[in-house]
Every structure is written in structure tokens, then in C-alpha cells.
Design a protein around this motif. Structure first.
Motif, short mmCIF file in Angstrom:
data_model
loop_
_atom_site.label_atom_id
_atom_site.label_comp_id
_atom_site.label_asym_id
_atom_site.label_seq_id
_atom_site.Cartn_x
_atom_site.Cartn_y
_atom_site.Cartn_z
N SER A 275 2.14 -1.63 -12.54
CA SER A 275 0.75 -1.20 -12.54
C SER A 275 0.63 0.32 -12.55
N SER A 276 1.60 1.02 -11.95
CA SER A 276 1.58 2.49 -11.95
C SER A 276 1.78 3.05 -13.34
N LEU A 277 2.53 2.32 -14.18
CA LEU A 277 2.80 2.80 -15.54
C LEU A 277 1.72 2.42 -16.53
N GLU A 278 0.70 1.69 -16.08
CA GLU A 278 -0.34 1.19 -16.98
C GLU A 278 -0.99 2.28 -17.84
N PRO A 279 -1.19 3.54 -17.34
CA PRO A 279 -1.84 4.55 -18.19
C PRO A 279 -1.01 4.98 -19.40
N ILE A 280 0.29 4.63 -19.45
CA ILE A 280 1.15 5.09 -20.54
C ILE A 280 1.09 4.13 -21.73
N VAL B 218 2.70 9.27 -11.57
CA VAL B 218 3.35 8.11 -12.17
C VAL B 218 4.86 8.28 -12.15
N LEU B 219 5.33 9.49 -12.41
CA LEU B 219 6.77 9.75 -12.44
C LEU B 219 7.41 9.51 -11.08
N ALA B 220 6.61 9.65 -10.02
CA ALA B 220 7.10 9.48 -8.65
C ALA B 220 6.77 8.11 -8.08
N ALA B 221 6.21 7.22 -8.88
CA ALA B 221 5.74 5.93 -8.38
C ALA B 221 6.85 5.15 -7.69
N PHE B 222 6.45 4.41 -6.68
CA PHE B 222 7.41 3.60 -5.92
C PHE B 222 8.10 2.60 -6.84
N GLY B 223 9.42 2.67 -6.90
CA GLY B 223 10.20 1.75 -7.73
C GLY B 223 10.42 2.18 -9.16
N ALA B 224 9.91 3.37 -9.55
CA ALA B 224 10.02 3.81 -10.95
C ALA B 224 11.34 4.55 -11.18
N TYR B 225 12.44 3.91 -10.86
CA TYR B 225 13.76 4.53 -11.01
C TYR B 225 14.24 4.47 -12.46
N ILE B 226 15.07 5.45 -12.80
CA ILE B 226 15.64 5.51 -14.14
C ILE B 226 17.01 4.84 -14.12
N VAL B 227 17.23 3.91 -15.04
CA VAL B 227 18.50 3.20 -15.16
C VAL B 227 19.05 3.44 -16.56
N PRO B 228 20.34 3.18 -16.78
CA PRO B 228 20.91 3.40 -18.11
C PRO B 228 20.28 2.50 -19.18
N ASP B 229 20.17 3.01 -20.36
CA ASP B 229 19.63 2.26 -21.49
C ASP B 229 20.39 0.94 -21.62
N GLY B 230 19.64 -0.17 -21.58
CA GLY B 230 20.23 -1.49 -21.74
C GLY B 230 20.66 -2.15 -20.45
N GLY C 274 0.79 -1.22 0.00
CA GLY C 274 0.00 0.00 0.00
C GLY C 274 0.82 1.25 0.00
N LEU C 275 2.01 1.23 -0.55
CA LEU C 275 2.81 2.45 -0.49
C LEU C 275 3.42 2.85 -1.81
N PRO C 276 2.77 3.42 -2.75
CA PRO C 276 3.41 3.95 -3.91
C PRO C 276 3.57 5.45 -4.01
N ALA C 277 3.14 6.06 -4.96
CA ALA C 277 3.47 7.38 -5.31
C ALA C 277 2.62 8.56 -5.06
N LYS D 74 14.57 9.00 -9.55
CA LYS D 74 13.31 8.91 -10.31
C LYS D 74 13.10 10.23 -11.03
N LEU D 75 12.12 10.27 -11.91
CA LEU D 75 11.80 11.53 -12.57
C LEU D 75 11.20 12.53 -11.59
N ALA D 76 10.48 12.02 -10.59
CA ALA D 76 9.87 12.86 -9.56
C ALA D 76 9.78 12.04 -8.29
N ASP D 77 9.51 12.73 -7.20
CA ASP D 77 9.26 12.04 -5.94
C ASP D 77 8.24 12.85 -5.16
#
Length: 536
Positions: A163-168, A195-207, A7-10, A98-101
């Protein structure tokens, strides 16, 4: 005790705005103090102690901070998309961005995203990246963002943020240039920045797919990792927000609360995460540790199943809302470490309907409502609970005694801590519940719509669903706030969440640790901000 982040996302803001919101929760599992017997984890820190009068003002650079968290054992990973525990989140936060928090009121705050803007239809969002670099010196780009989100959205992977990214519509989203991402959505979504701040939605390098020695863009860079024992990181001098004060940070594992506080008292660590209220009370007035209470971090309450007797009758639900002495529940179940609730999620968060009067105990009215509903000769209800979280069993026993005054017999049933959440999602009639912090919008989307995945109260009303969709299609924040108030007034009157309180989250530090935020609920931007901490 369960240490997952159930129960803890963004947060939420104006579609065209990245301004901070108005002022402003992860859930909760066993090593012993022996787990702290790690290289470099002796009984004293290498940071020199300041001379008299120093250390309380300007941050001092240098030193190593050791922080103790409950961990996940030998299967732990540094893959930020597999973040599930508090320890995972703390580790990911040091190495990645992340993109946001979320700010302390659960409104989204820009991080790697410098800003965002939507089209008129609220189904196309343009994200501008700030100038940031990976730990190897290469720039963070729009392609990194798209790769990260597509990796998270992989249906064959078990990434929590999926599931947080589902709208995209990720097939139709694109990199406009190196620092601009265009996200095409499947439907209007005024609060897409959540969505940009969603729990676990971290940005990693391409590949990136091997995180044995991860390269991130966070404030610290990788040094070494032993799963189930320790992560050591060092200051990243070129972080976009500035270099951390600490030279090094070590996150160590100690699952038992007693091991964490004893390690802090013994000088093996300088930060202990997640203490019980009773432990905090015992040490609050001493000079060996500093207790920090993070306010409003966890909703506490009971679920009433609205689709089955006796709670399919709104008069019975209202009667139960009027039974509890909420202050007694806070004092008895949480040792006073919290504030009373008003049967609404998100107290203090963006869109919270604080104009709704606080509900008070009224046994006479509760008894009258039960009589009108046909229970004048008494009512027996089974309340499912479990030692899965702090205060659950205690609160159930206190409520049992309180309900007797209204002629209600509450039979407390203790369930299996390992299966409690799945056991009570669809079964039973009443159960203990809790939630960490998340935007009110996310709470509604995940728990209160007809097709919500964790609709424990079985609240299913098409007109309520329509109000939510109307809010997401509304650009004006004032109008959207009015829609959220309508939803909350409906829930307050006849919903299925009896929310009696909001618990503080408690951490402790050594007396010489500075910079730990005292106004950051768990699961928000300033929680576990070790890049802001220094040793006095």
C-alpha cells in the motif's frame, strides 16, 4: 499482548533535499525461557571482559551479542518483504537495506539511496544509489530496486509495504543507468521519500524469491536460521557504511516478557526487547541490567467515532477532550513511562504543531458543553478495550473514574485480544487505541482521509482531504508546514482522536553492552542498530 506492528510504517523533507530533519512507533505476542536453550546460547559471552578503565570509550571489535525478541513461531521467514513483527524487522535490518529509513523525528534519511530529486510537478523522482554490494560481492543496481518494488507491489502477494508503494507507476518507472532509478508517480507527492523508507520496503537482488539462505546488502551476512528459535549472522566486512563492531549477532526468540528479562539476568542474552514499565522500574536502579527507554515510541489514546451519537456532536468530543487528567493516565496505565499528549499524533515529529496550547483538564467546561449538547441529565458511553496492548485496560478504568466527575458513565467492555483491532475499526462508539511511530503525513493518509483504509474515527471531510492534497502538491517546506498546521488545528478542535499520552519503548541490556541508542523511537533508523553496538 499483540506483537504485530499495527500502525507502524514509514519522514519527510524538502523535495530536493536529503538533509537530516529537525530533532526528533511497531505495536506489540509466547515461548518460554526454554526457547533460549539454543546451540551457542550458554550462560556467558565469549567476549573478554576489559581491564579496569577500558571499554567506555572507543568501540571494541569482536564478540557475539545475543538479543531476545518475541517471535512468530515455526512459520517465521527471512523474506524481508513479509516483515510484520519486531523480530522480523530486527532480522531484516541485519541482512538487508532500504533506500531510506526514518530519523528520530520521522524524516527520511538516505540509506541505499545516496540522494533524491523531483521534477517541478513532484510526480517524477530520480533516485541515485550509493556504491553498495551484495554479500556475494556483486553491486546493488537500479534493476534490483525495480525488481524489489515490483515484487512488493504484486497484487497476488501479501506484502505489507504494497500500500505504501501505491503512488508509484511501476510500469512507467525505469532504470536510467546502473545507479539511477526514475520513479514515475500517479500524482504529485511532495513527501515521496517516505515511500523509500516504508516499513518492509527492503531491496533484494533481482530475481530473488527464495530466502532460505538470503543474500542481502545489510551490515551482517547469513550464517544459520531456525524459525521460531534463532538467527545467527556474522559481520559483513564490505558493508557500504563500514563493518559492524560485533563479530556475530544472534537473534533468539522468547515470547514472554518474563522469559526475556530472566534470560538477560541469567546471562543467556545481552539484549532484551520490549519490557513492561513495571519491570523496568524494578530493575532501573540495580547493577545487573541497564534499562534503555526509547522516548515517544507509541501514541496512546481513545478513538471517538465522529459519525455516530454521541460523538457526531463536536461539543461532546470537546467535552471528552477536557475530561482526562493526562498525567494520572501516564502514571497509572504506563507506570510513568511516557509523556502527556495533546490530542494530536506525532509529538516531536516533523510538521508537529507544537504551537497549539496543551489542553488541560476542565471538568466545569466539559459539563457545560455536555449540557449544551442535550446531556445535562447525564451520558452513558461504552468504552471498548482489551489486553491487546500495555495499559489499555488500566487506562480505560482510570478514564471511567475521571469521567464520572463530568456526569458521564463509562461502561468498560473488554474485547477479544485476537480480533480487537478489526472489531473496533468500524463498530462501537469509543475504543482504546495506540500507534507506533510513523510520519504525520502517513498518519493522515492512512487514518484521516475519506478513503483511508484504517479510518477508525470515521473522520471524512472533503475540505480536509483537499488540504492534504494541497500539501502534497506544495514544493516549499515552509508552506507545506503551514498546511499541516491548519490540518492539525482542525483535528485538535474537532477530531476524533483523544490522544492522552506517548509511551516510551523499553529495552534492557547487559551492563557491558555499548552503543544502544537512547534517542530512537521504535521503528526508526537507530532502533535495533546492532551494527553500531559493541561489547565493552
Amino acid at each position: 499482548m499483540n506483537h504485530d506492528l499495527r500502525g507502524l510504517p514509514a519522514g519527510t523533507g524538502s523535495p530536493r533535499s536529503t538533509r537530516p530533519g529537525r530533532r526528533t512507533v511497531l505495536a506489540v505476542g509466547g515461548a518460554t525461557a526454554a526457547a533460549l536453550a539454543l546451540p551457542g546460547c550458554g550462560g556467558s559471552n565469549d567476549t573478554p571482559r576489559p581491564a579496569d578503565g577500558e571499554g567506555d570509550g572507543k568501540p571494541r571489535p569482536g564478540g557475539r551479542l545475543r538479543a531476545a525478541f518475541a517471535g512468530g513461531g515455526a512459520n517465521e521467514t527471512l523474506d524481508p518483504h513479509l516483515t510484520n513483527l519486531f523480530a522480523d524487522a530486527a532480522r531484516a535490518k541485519t541482512l538487508f537495506d532500504k533506500l531510506a529509513d526514518f530519523g528520530s523525528d520521522m524524516s527520511p534519511q538516505p540509506r541505499l539511496a545516496e540522494g533524491w530529486e523531483s521534477n517541478e510537478g513532484l510526480d517524477l523522482w530520480t533516485i541515485t544509489l550509493r556504491e553498495a554490494h551484495w554479500h556475494d560481492g556483486t553491486p546493488v543496481t537500479a534493476e534490483d530496486v525495480l525488481y524489489s518494488y515490483r515484487r512488493i507491489a504484486d497484487p497476488d502477494a501479501a506484502f505489507r509495504a504494497r500500500s505504501s508503494l501505491e503512488p508509484i507507476d511501476l510500469e512507467d518507472s525505469r532504470a536510467v543507468d546502473e545507479r539511477t532509478v526514475e520513479f514515475r508517480l500517479k500524482r504529485p507527492y511532495a513527501e515521496f521519500p517516505n515511500v523509500l523508507a516504508a516499513f518492509g520496503a527492503y531491496i533484494v537482488p533481482d530475481g530473488a524469491d527464495d530466502f532460505t539462505e538470503p543474500v542481502g546488502s545489510g551490515p551482517f551476512r547469513f550464517v544459520s536460521f531456525t524459525p521460531g528459535r534463532s538467527l545467527l549472522v556474522e559481520r559483513f566486512e564490505d558493508h557500504w557504511e563500514g563493518a559492524p563492531h560485533l563479530e556475530e549477532l544472534e537473534i533468539v526468540v522468547a515470547d514472554e516478557e518474563s522469559a526475556r528479562i530472566n534470560a538477560l539476568l541469567g546471562g543467556q542474552v545481552e539484549y532484551a526487547h520490549e519490557l513492561d514499565p513495571a519491570t523496568a522500574r524494578a530493575h532501573r536502579d540495580g547493577d545487573r541490567v541497564r534499562i534503555v527507554s526509547l522516548p515517544n515510541s507509541a501514541m496512546q489514546g481513545f478513538v471517538l467515532k465522529t459519525d455516530r451519537a454521541p460523538f457526531d456532536d463536536p461539543r461532546v468530543r470537546e467535552a471528552f477532550f477536557l475530561i482526562p487528567d493526562r498525567r494520572e493516565l501516564i502514571d497509572g496505565a504506563l507506570s510513568g513511562a511516557g509523556e502527556i499528549g495533546n490530542d494530536l499524533f506525532g509529538k516531536g515529529y516533523l510538521y508537529y504543531a507544537d504551537g497549539i496550547p496543551q489542553r488541560e483538564r476542565d471538568i466545569e467546561r466539559a459539563t457545560e458543553l455536555l449540557r449544551e449538547a442535550g446531556y445535562g441529565d447525564g451520558l452513558t458511553v461504552t468504552l471498548d478495550t482489551s489486553p491487546v496492548a500495555t495499559g489499555f485496560v488500566e487506562a480505560a478504568e482510570i478514564f471511567r473514574e475521571q469521567a464520572a466527575a463530568a456526569g458521564v458513565t463509562v461502561e468498560v467492555r473488554i474485547g477479544n485480544a485476537d480480533t480487537y483491532w478489526s472489531d473496533t475499526l468500524d463498530s462501537g462508539v469509543m475504543s482504546s487505541t495506540r500507534s507506533g511511530s510513523m510520519p504525520i503525513e502517513s498518519h493522515v493518509a492512512q487514518r484521516l482521509l475519506t478513503d483511508s483504509p484504517t479510518n477508525a474515527t470515521q473522520w471524512r471531510h472533503e475540505d480536509f482531504d483537499d488540504l492534504y492534497q494541497q500539501a502534497q502538491s506544495t514544493r516549499d517546506e515552509t508552506e507545506r508546514t503551514a498546511l499541516y498546521e491548519r490540518m492539525q488545528r482542525r483535528l485538535h478542535a474537532e477530531g476524533g482522536f483523544l490522544i492522552w499520552g506517548f509511551a516510551d519503548w523499553i529495552v534492557a541490556t547487559a551492563p557491558n553492552v555499548r552503543g544502544v541508542s537512547e534517542d530512537a523511537p521504535a521503528n526508526t533508523l537507530d532502533w535495533a542498530r546492532f551494527d553500531r553496538v559493541w561489547m565493552a
